[in-house]
Design a protein around this motif. Structure first.
Motif, PDB file in Angstrom:
ATOM      1  N   ALA A 161       5.980   5.036   4.697  1.00 23.10           N
ATOM      2  CA  ALA A 161       5.942   5.862   3.953  1.00 23.10           C
ATOM      3  C   ALA A 161       6.891   7.522   3.550  1.00 23.10           C
ATOM      4  N   ASN A 162       7.122   7.323   5.417  1.00 21.96           N
ATOM      5  CA  ASN A 162       7.938   8.581   5.701  1.00 21.96           C
ATOM      6  C   ASN A 162       9.892   7.929   4.630  1.00 21.96           C
ATOM      7  N   ARG A 212       0.957  -1.035   0.098  1.00 19.00           N
ATOM      8  CA  ARG A 212       0.110  -0.293  -0.212  1.00 19.00           C
ATOM      9  C   ARG A 212       1.255   1.496   0.010  1.00 19.00           C
ATOM     10  N   VAL A 213       2.075   1.031   0.226  1.00 23.27           N
ATOM     11  CA  VAL A 213       3.031   1.988   0.667  1.00 23.27           C
ATOM     12  C   VAL A 213       3.314   2.463  -0.474  1.00 23.27           C
ATOM     13  N   ALA A 214       3.906   1.344  -1.268  1.00 22.70           N
ATOM     14  CA  ALA A 214       4.340   1.677  -2.810  1.00 22.70           C
ATOM     15  C   ALA A 214       3.204   2.638  -3.684  1.00 22.70           C
ATOM     16  N   ASP A 215       1.959   1.835  -3.219  1.00 24.05           N
ATOM     17  CA  ASP A 215       1.423   2.368  -4.454  1.00 24.05           C
ATOM     18  C   ASP A 215       0.482   3.761  -4.101  1.00 24.05           C
ATOM     19  N   ASP A 216      -0.006   3.603  -2.824  1.00 26.95           N
ATOM     20  CA  ASP A 216      -0.065   5.424  -2.206  1.00 26.95           C
ATOM     21  C   ASP A 216       1.712   5.997  -3.170  1.00 26.95           C
ATOM     22  N   LEU A 217       2.552   6.274  -3.139  1.00 24.45           N
ATOM     23  CA  LEU A 217       3.508   7.180  -3.651  1.00 24.45           C
ATOM     24  C   LEU A 217       3.927   6.781  -5.043  1.00 24.45           C
ATOM     25  N   LEU A 274       4.255  10.337  -6.909  1.00 26.12           N
ATOM     26  CA  LEU A 274       4.727  11.426  -6.671  1.00 26.12           C
ATOM     27  C   LEU A 274       6.006  10.951  -7.191  1.00 26.12           C
ATOM     28  N   ALA A 275       6.275   9.072  -7.323  1.00 30.11           N
ATOM     29  CA  ALA A 275       7.140   8.521  -8.320  1.00 30.11           C
ATOM     30  C   ALA A 275       7.549   8.553  -9.468  1.00 30.11           C
ATOM     31  N   ARG A 276       6.482   8.763 -10.352  1.00 27.04           N
ATOM     32  CA  ARG A 276       5.837   9.089 -11.907  1.00 27.04           C
ATOM     33  C   ARG A 276       5.909  10.261 -12.121  1.00 27.04           C
ATOM     34  N   GLN A 277       5.932  11.494 -11.606  1.00 32.22           N
ATOM     35  CA  GLN A 277       6.366  12.708 -11.697  1.00 32.22           C
ATOM     36  C   GLN A 277       7.374  12.845 -11.298  1.00 32.22           C
ATOM     37  N   ARG A 278       8.536  12.485 -10.534  1.00 32.18           N
ATOM     38  CA  ARG A 278      10.362  12.380 -10.298  1.00 32.18           C
ATOM     39  C   ARG A 278      10.648  11.689 -11.339  1.00 32.18           C
ATOM     40  N   SER A 279       9.635  10.495 -12.396  1.00 31.03           N
ATOM     41  CA  SER A 279      10.355   9.783 -12.880  1.00 31.03           C
ATOM     42  C   SER A 279      11.436   8.532 -12.145  1.00 31.03           C
ATOM     43  N   VAL A 280      10.772   8.161 -10.861  1.00 30.71           N
ATOM     44  CA  VAL A 280      11.795   7.395 -10.618  1.00 30.71           C
ATOM     45  C   VAL A 280      10.944   6.320 -10.175  1.00 30.71           C
ATOM     46  N   ALA A 281      11.229   5.265 -10.005  1.00 26.06           N
ATOM     47  CA  ALA A 281      11.144   3.693 -10.007  1.00 26.06           C
ATOM     48  C   ALA A 281      10.425   3.413  -8.491  1.00 26.06           C
ATOM     49  N   VAL A 282      10.049   2.878  -8.265  1.00 26.15           N
ATOM     50  CA  VAL A 282       9.652   2.192  -6.603  1.00 26.15           C
ATOM     51  C   VAL A 282       9.505   0.782  -6.903  1.00 26.15           C
ATOM     52  N   GLU A 283      10.413  -0.188  -6.251  1.00 32.17           N
ATOM     53  CA  GLU A 283      10.658  -1.344  -6.492  1.00 32.17           C
ATOM     54  C   GLU A 283      10.193  -2.472  -4.911  1.00 32.17           C
ATOM     55  N   VAL A 284       9.317  -3.076  -4.707  1.00 33.76           N
ATOM     56  CA  VAL A 284       9.750  -3.521  -3.678  1.00 33.76           C
ATOM     57  C   VAL A 284      10.170  -5.686  -3.116  1.00 33.76           C
ATOM     58  N   SER A 285      10.214  -6.048  -2.739  1.00 27.54           N
ATOM     59  CA  SER A 285      10.655  -7.043  -3.162  1.00 27.54           C
ATOM     60  C   SER A 285      10.876  -7.990  -1.612  1.00 27.54           C
ATOM     61  N   PHE A 286      10.946  -9.471  -1.881  1.00 30.24           N
ATOM     62  CA  PHE A 286      10.289 -10.428  -0.394  1.00 30.24           C
ATOM     63  C   PHE A 286      11.525 -11.743  -0.225  1.00 30.24           C
ATOM     64  N   GLY A 287      12.123 -11.751  -0.133  1.00 30.97           N
ATOM     65  CA  GLY A 287      12.681 -13.412  -0.147  1.00 30.97           C
ATOM     66  C   GLY A 287      13.512 -12.580  -0.947  1.00 30.97           C
ATOM     67  N   ASP A 288      13.777 -13.604  -2.041  1.00 28.72           N
ATOM     68  CA  ASP A 288      14.439 -13.634  -3.330  1.00 28.72           C
ATOM     69  C   ASP A 288      13.998 -13.466  -4.838  1.00 28.72           C
ATOM     70  N   GLY A 289      12.533 -12.665  -4.183  1.00 28.38           N
ATOM     71  CA  GLY A 289      12.068 -12.418  -5.883  1.00 28.38           C
ATOM     72  C   GLY A 289      11.083 -10.403  -5.428  1.00 28.38           C
ATOM     73  N   PRO A 290      10.180 -10.277  -6.119  1.00 25.15           N
ATOM     74  CA  PRO A 290       9.306  -9.004  -6.239  1.00 25.15           C
ATOM     75  C   PRO A 290       8.449  -9.978  -5.106  1.00 25.15           C
ATOM     76  N   LEU A 291       8.072  -8.154  -4.404  1.00 28.12           N
ATOM     77  CA  LEU A 291       6.771  -8.496  -3.889  1.00 28.12           C
ATOM     78  C   LEU A 291       5.162  -9.053  -4.435  1.00 28.12           C
ATOM     79  N   GLN A 292       4.889 -10.505  -3.797  1.00 29.18           N
ATOM     80  CA  GLN A 292       3.354 -10.792  -4.704  1.00 29.18           C
ATOM     81  C   GLN A 292       2.313 -10.045  -3.938  1.00 29.18           C
ATOM     82  N   ARG A 293       1.263  -9.865  -4.964  1.00 33.23           N
ATOM     83  CA  ARG A 293       0.545  -9.759  -4.150  1.00 33.23           C
ATOM     84  C   ARG A 293       0.015 -10.694  -3.232  1.00 33.23           C
TER      85      ARG A 293
END
Length: 445
Positions: free
Chosen positions: A352-353, A307-312, A315-334
């Protein structure tokens, strides 16, 4: 809570100086009375003891130097004359010549002649070849019915030939003058040590009084600030509640077109955001003062991270910044889930801060990552490629510390630290020019 405790540490050096001043005020006079004065007295007595030894050796004529002292000594040419010279030239109060068996062969007091010296000092020390000296007091001859105390050093000087005891001299010196000078010196030293000690004590007490006045002023200022902040929170909440009530009234009793509804939604969102900020400010104040009541509950902590990644994301798109979330050895699954007992709003605010700070510190085409692990403890490491300025690193989690953002308040990382500690966890930061910045939050599973 943290600020006040740190302020209390400022007084520790002054309390140390106060303890040192009190110690000096007590110890210096005691050292002078128990160590220095006895040491000088011992030196004085030793000086007269050594002088007695030399005088006794010089008084014995060479012809009888290695023979036992007996009545024949008195018939030795110049012996009595040399003894008399001792009394007059060196101001001796008493001279006695004693045989090996303790018989007094000569004495300044003629009544003692032919009597015996049988005291323990003579028998246990002098007759075994050991010199003896002691400080004493004699009374002078009465003058107009009055006598005076005379300070003396009484010395026994054994005469030896190898281990054979030949006899002894007893010489009594008048040391009234030197002893009074020593006492005068001791008085000056004691008074001086008292003056120095109490002057130091006075300076330290003055510094403590000044520090106490400053601390009192700081506490009054803090109390005033806290009162103003609480009043301000209350006063701001009142008009915001009025705004929310007005929005609700317009939505329920007014015909609105689509554009007007969107405008009211934006207004409601802004007002709710303001209310949340005021509530969060009050919570931070309670955390600082130790009055916050922590209420953890089981939540899917991975869902909060998503939810933190989705809510921000906007802001990330406005600054052309990518946000990645990983858990264990791979991306965080839904559908991934990990239960954790925390207060969800607190954890969300912390993460979020940190992610928002990472996005704002990054440049175009950079990536901010959240790496989540659950090995023994739950941790989430927020990384961005920008280093924290070196001047700020040591104070990164301090109140009002900021890396120079034009709109920064220096409260973000400080409040994150407060909230993590309330949750029973820890927060750390590592930053370098090569590796960027990583802030890690760890919580117990």
């Amino acid at each position: 809570m943290f600020t006040r405790r740190n302020r209390g540490r400022h007084g520790y050096p002054l309390l140390g100086l106060l303890a040192l001043a009190v110690l000096c005020a007590v110890a210096l006079p005691l050292i002078n009375a128990l160590v220095i004065y006895p040491a000088y007295t011992k030196i004085m007595v030793g000086t007269f003891e050594d002088a007695a030894r030399r005088l006794a050796v010089l008084t014995i004529p060479p012809s009888i130097k290695h023979t036992r002292l007996g009545p024949a000594v008195l018939d030795t040419p110049r012996f009595l004359a040399d003894v008399y010279r001792l009394e007059t030239d060196f101001g001796l109060l008493r001279v006695r010549v004693i045989s090996p068996k303790g018989k007094i062969l000569y004495s300044t007091d003629t009544a003692e002649i032919d009597s015996f010296e049988s005291g323990p000092i003579f028998k246990d020390m002098v007759s075994k070849g050991r010199r003896y000296a002691r400080l004493g007091v004699m009374r002078s001859e009465p003058v107009r019915g009055k006598t005076e105390a005379i300070d003396t050093v009484e010395t026994f000087v054994p005469l030896m030939r190898g281990s054979d005891f030949l006899g002894a001299f007893e010489l009594v010196f008048d040391v009234t003058g030197p002893k009074r000078e020593l006492e005068r010196f001791n008085l000056y030293a004691t008074v001086g040590s008292f003056v120095i000690s109490f002057a130091l004590l006075g300076v330290v007490l003055l510094l403590i009084r000044q520090e106490a006045a400053k601390e009192h002023s700081r506490l009054q200022a803090d109390k005033l600030r806290e009162d103003v902040e609480q009043i301000t929170r209350h006063d701001i909440k009142t008009p915001l509640l009025g705004v929310l009530n007005g929005i609700t009234f317009l939505e329920n009793f007014t015909a609105l077109d689509t554009e007007q509804k969107e405008l009211l939604d934006d207004m409601r969102h802004a007002a709710n955001t303001g209310m949340d900020l005021i509530s969060r400010s009050l919570d931070l104040y309670k955390m600082e003062t130790g009055a916050y009541e922590y209420a953890p509950a089981d939540v899917n902590i991975l869902s909060v991270c998503r939810r933190v990644a989705d809510d921000l994301s906007d802001l990330a798109r406005q600054r052309s910044v990518a946000v990645e979330v990983s858990f264990g050895d791979g991306p965080l699954q839904r559908d991934a889930a990990l239960p954790l007992s925390v207060e969800e709003n607190l954890f969300y605010a912390v993460l979020a801060n940190l992610v928002k700070n990472g996005i704002e510190a990054s440049g175009a085409d950079d990536t901010v990552s959240m790496r989540v692990t659950a090995d023994g403890e739950f941790s989430v490491a927020v990384h961005n490629p920008a280093p924290v300025p070196e001047a700020v690193r040591a104070h990164f989690f301090d109140k009002y510390a900021t890396a120079g953002k034009r709109t920064g308040t220096g409260l973000g990382t400080y409040s994150a630290r407060l909230m993590v500690e309330v949750m029973g966890g820890r927060i750390d930061m590592d930053s370098s020019e090569e590796g960027g910045t990583t802030v890690t939050v760890a919580l117990p599973l």
